[in-house]
Write an enzyme that holds these catalytic residues in place. Structure first.
Site, mmCIF file in Angstrom:
data_model
loop_
_atom_site.group_PDB
_atom_site.id
_atom_site.type_symbol
_atom_site.label_atom_id
_atom_site.label_comp_id
_atom_site.label_asym_id
_atom_site.label_seq_id
_atom_site.Cartn_x
_atom_site.Cartn_y
_atom_site.Cartn_z
ATOM 1 N N SER A 200 40.620 8.456 -6.195
ATOM 2 C CA SER A 200 40.088 8.514 -4.825
ATOM 3 C C SER A 200 41.206 8.396 -3.796
ATOM 4 O O SER A 200 41.218 9.092 -2.780
ATOM 5 C CB SER A 200 39.091 7.381 -4.588
ATOM 6 O OG SER A 200 37.941 7.544 -5.355
ATOM 7 N N ASP B 71 27.361 -0.320 -4.796
ATOM 8 C CA ASP B 71 26.609 -1.505 -4.352
ATOM 9 C C ASP B 71 26.885 -2.739 -5.214
ATOM 10 O O ASP B 71 27.058 -3.841 -4.690
ATOM 11 C CB ASP B 71 25.101 -1.205 -4.387
ATOM 12 C CG ASP B 71 24.749 -0.087 -3.425
ATOM 13 O OD1 ASP B 71 25.050 -0.220 -2.228
ATOM 14 O OD2 ASP B 71 24.209 0.938 -3.883
ATOM 15 N N HIS C 213 23.952 1.553 2.998
ATOM 16 C CA HIS C 213 22.746 1.176 2.241
ATOM 17 C C HIS C 213 22.665 -0.341 2.302
ATOM 18 O O HIS C 213 23.707 -1.014 2.289
ATOM 19 C CB HIS C 213 22.889 1.670 0.792
ATOM 20 C CG HIS C 213 21.751 1.304 -0.113
ATOM 21 N ND1 HIS C 213 20.427 1.419 0.240
ATOM 22 C CD2 HIS C 213 21.746 0.830 -1.389
ATOM 23 C CE1 HIS C 213 19.664 1.042 -0.770
ATOM 24 N NE2 HIS C 213 20.437 0.675 -1.770
ATOM 25 N N GLN D 171 29.955 9.132 -0.436
ATOM 26 C CA GLN D 171 29.752 8.899 0.996
ATOM 27 C C GLN D 171 31.087 8.739 1.720
ATOM 28 O O GLN D 171 31.251 9.219 2.840
ATOM 29 C CB GLN D 171 28.905 7.637 1.226
ATOM 30 C CG GLN D 171 27.441 7.807 0.874
ATOM 31 C CD GLN D 171 26.696 8.779 1.777
ATOM 32 O OE1 GLN D 171 26.909 8.808 2.990
ATOM 33 N NE2 GLN D 171 25.840 9.592 1.203
ATOM 34 N N GLU E 293 14.057 27.622 -10.019
ATOM 35 C CA GLU E 293 13.086 27.987 -8.976
ATOM 36 C C GLU E 293 12.630 26.766 -8.167
ATOM 37 O O GLU E 293 12.171 26.908 -7.034
ATOM 38 C CB GLU E 293 11.882 28.710 -9.601
ATOM 39 C CG GLU E 293 11.040 29.398 -8.533
ATOM 40 C CD GLU E 293 9.943 30.298 -9.093
ATOM 41 O OE1 GLU E 293 9.941 30.577 -10.301
ATOM 42 O OE2 GLU E 293 9.083 30.699 -8.285
ATOM 43 N N GLY F 204 26.380 12.291 -0.436
ATOM 44 C CA GLY F 204 27.552 12.446 0.421
ATOM 45 C C GLY F 204 28.089 13.870 0.507
ATOM 46 O O GLY F 204 28.511 14.327 1.571
ATOM 47 N N ARG G 147 41.658 1.417 -3.584
ATOM 48 C CA ARG G 147 42.617 1.015 -4.626
ATOM 49 C C ARG G 147 43.375 2.266 -5.110
ATOM 50 O O ARG G 147 42.890 3.394 -4.935
ATOM 51 C CB ARG G 147 41.876 0.359 -5.782
ATOM 52 C CG ARG G 147 40.873 1.278 -6.453
ATOM 53 C CD ARG G 147 40.059 0.540 -7.490
ATOM 54 N NE ARG G 147 39.003 1.398 -8.030
ATOM 55 C CZ ARG G 147 38.047 0.961 -8.820
ATOM 56 N NH1 ARG G 147 37.973 -0.302 -9.151
ATOM 57 N NH2 ARG G 147 37.130 1.789 -9.275
ATOM 58 N N GLU H 285 12.348 28.761 -14.754
ATOM 59 C CA GLU H 285 11.016 28.383 -14.287
ATOM 60 C C GLU H 285 10.958 26.941 -13.770
ATOM 61 O O GLU H 285 10.337 26.670 -12.746
ATOM 62 C CB GLU H 285 10.011 28.553 -15.445
ATOM 63 C CG GLU H 285 8.559 28.490 -15.025
ATOM 64 C CD GLU H 285 8.188 29.556 -13.984
ATOM 65 O OE1 GLU H 285 8.602 30.710 -14.142
ATOM 66 O OE2 GLU H 285 7.491 29.204 -13.009
#
Ligand code: NDP
Ligand SMILES: CC[C@](O)(C(C)=O)C(=O)O
Length: 344
Positions: free
Chosen positions: A53, A83, A108, A29, A231, A134, A49, A227
């Site tokens: 990321s 969370d 959230h 997100q 699909e 996200g 931190r 299948e």
């Protein structure tokens, strides 16, 4: 229509003019909110931190800093870390930066609903919860589309928490698709229910069970993959665009008769009764307690289930088949057995 819905015309980005938004965390997100907000003209900094990321946020041209500094510097602090880690991060790094009139935001409601975070009374507390992963919040925004979202105001210290939340929702592209006003409790409980029973839990089990049934009966795994997994996306596209009716219209009469008559043998009244038990565990906090305890123990059960899911044959068969589909533009790919974002 019962719900209170907001679209682009009902939201004003000027509520964020002159303000700084700190996006805390730059994962699924975080990267989507930060990039979409920036492209909507909002001033965004990233609290993160050191690590993968942070490197990615830097590469994408953001000013990055430690969470404590970002919380000090920002007017709106959007917490987009996992969370189960939000409580201690809030106490240590975010709470010291709060001042009357600032806003604490969430995507959230878990931390507020299950009392991992108890904010002071003099700050706004709101949520903008996109109803999509996200990477798709980002992709749809870039394509000029939008992701629906839920907004909720838990505390309205400034008298303008909803205006700011709607501006934020507009900044990430959510008011293009529709934003519904709710409460933290309703968002948290419906979101946990959806991901456990239908979206992530139910769908993955249905795919695996269908795939295994065909393969165990001696059919080729590649046919079983096409299948029961490939699909599925194409069928869901029709449902997404035009409801169940569009899907029933496009499939053959044979499929429609077979689906309508056999479907209830697969998802039975017992399944629905189990769904009600799952919902009760969410509502009374049993699930939240189990999830927090699993983390406190170092995630032994979670790690085992993750490993089993990764090693399921539907994954290796799919990897090979997808490698022949040059048009696929995945947001996340596997490299050396690890899921990684595709650089955009
Ligand atoms: N995933 C989704 O699509 C959705 C998520 N949400 C909600 O959004 C929030 C974020 O979830 P999600 O995007 O999945 O999270 P991710 O796991 O994808 O990303 C978490 C980010 O937080 C960073 N982080 C973790 N711990 C710390 C810390 N102690 N200090 C600073 N940064 C930290 C991670 O950095 P690092 O790389 O260093 O670990 C990473 O950038 C949650 O509240 C979730 O429920 C809501 C709707 C959908
Ligand atoms: C369906 C999973 C989800 O609830 C979401 C993408 O909305 C999540 O928390 O990741």
């Amino acid at each position: 229509m019962n719900a209170k819905l907001y679209y682009d015309d009902n939201a004003d980005l000027r509520w964020l003019t002159g303000k700084t938004v700190a996006v805390i965390g730059y994962g699924s997100q975080g990267h989507a909110h930060a990039l979409n907000l920036r492209e909507s003209g909002v001033n965004v900094i990233i609290g993160i931190r050191p690590g993968r990321s942070r490197d990615r946020a830097n590469e994408q041209g953001f000013q990055t800093m430690d969470v404590k500094d970002a919380a000090q510097a920002a007017d709106v602090i959007q917490i987009l870390t996992p969370d189960h880690l939000q409580g201690p991060l809030y106490e240590e790094c975010i709470k010291p930066g709060l001042k009357p009139g600032k806003a604490l935001a969430f995507a959230h409601g878990f931390a507020i609903r299950f009392k991992q975070i108890i904010p002071p009374n003099d700050v706004d507390v709101f949520m903008v919860a996109p109803k999509a992963p996200g990477h798709l919040v980002r992709r749809l925004y870039v394509e000029g589309q939008g992701t629906p979202a839920l907004v909720a105001v838990e505390q309205d210290a400034t008298g303008h928490a909803l205006d700011i939340a709607l501006a934020y929702a507009k900044g990430i592209g959510a008011t293009r698709a529709g934003v519904i006003q709710t409460t933290f409790a309703e968002e948290t409980e419906t979101d946990l229910f959806g991901e456990q029973t239908v979206l992530c839990g139910g769908v993955s089990q249905l795919i695996q069970a269908g795939f295994e049934t065909l393969v165990e009966a001696g059919y080729q795994p590649e046919i079983a993959y096409f299948e029961t997994l490939h699909e599925l996306k194409l069928i869901v596209d029709l449902i997404y665009e035009g409801g169940m009716g569009a899907m029933w219209y496009s499939v053959s009469d044979t499929a429609e008769y077979g689906g309508l008559s056999v479907g209830p043998r697969i998802v039975t009244q017992e399944t629905k009764q189990e769904m009600a038990r799952v919902l009760k565990d969410i509502q009374d906090g049993t699930f939240a307690e189990r999830w927090m305890a699993e983390n406190a123990k170092g995630r032994p059960e979670f790690n085992r289930m993750r490993r089993d899911a990764k090693e399921h044959p539907v994954e290796s068969v799919g990897r090979d088949l997808r490698s022949m589909m040059s048009w696929l533009k995945p947001s996340v790919v596997e490299e050396d057995g690890i899921q990684k974002e595709v650089k955009s």
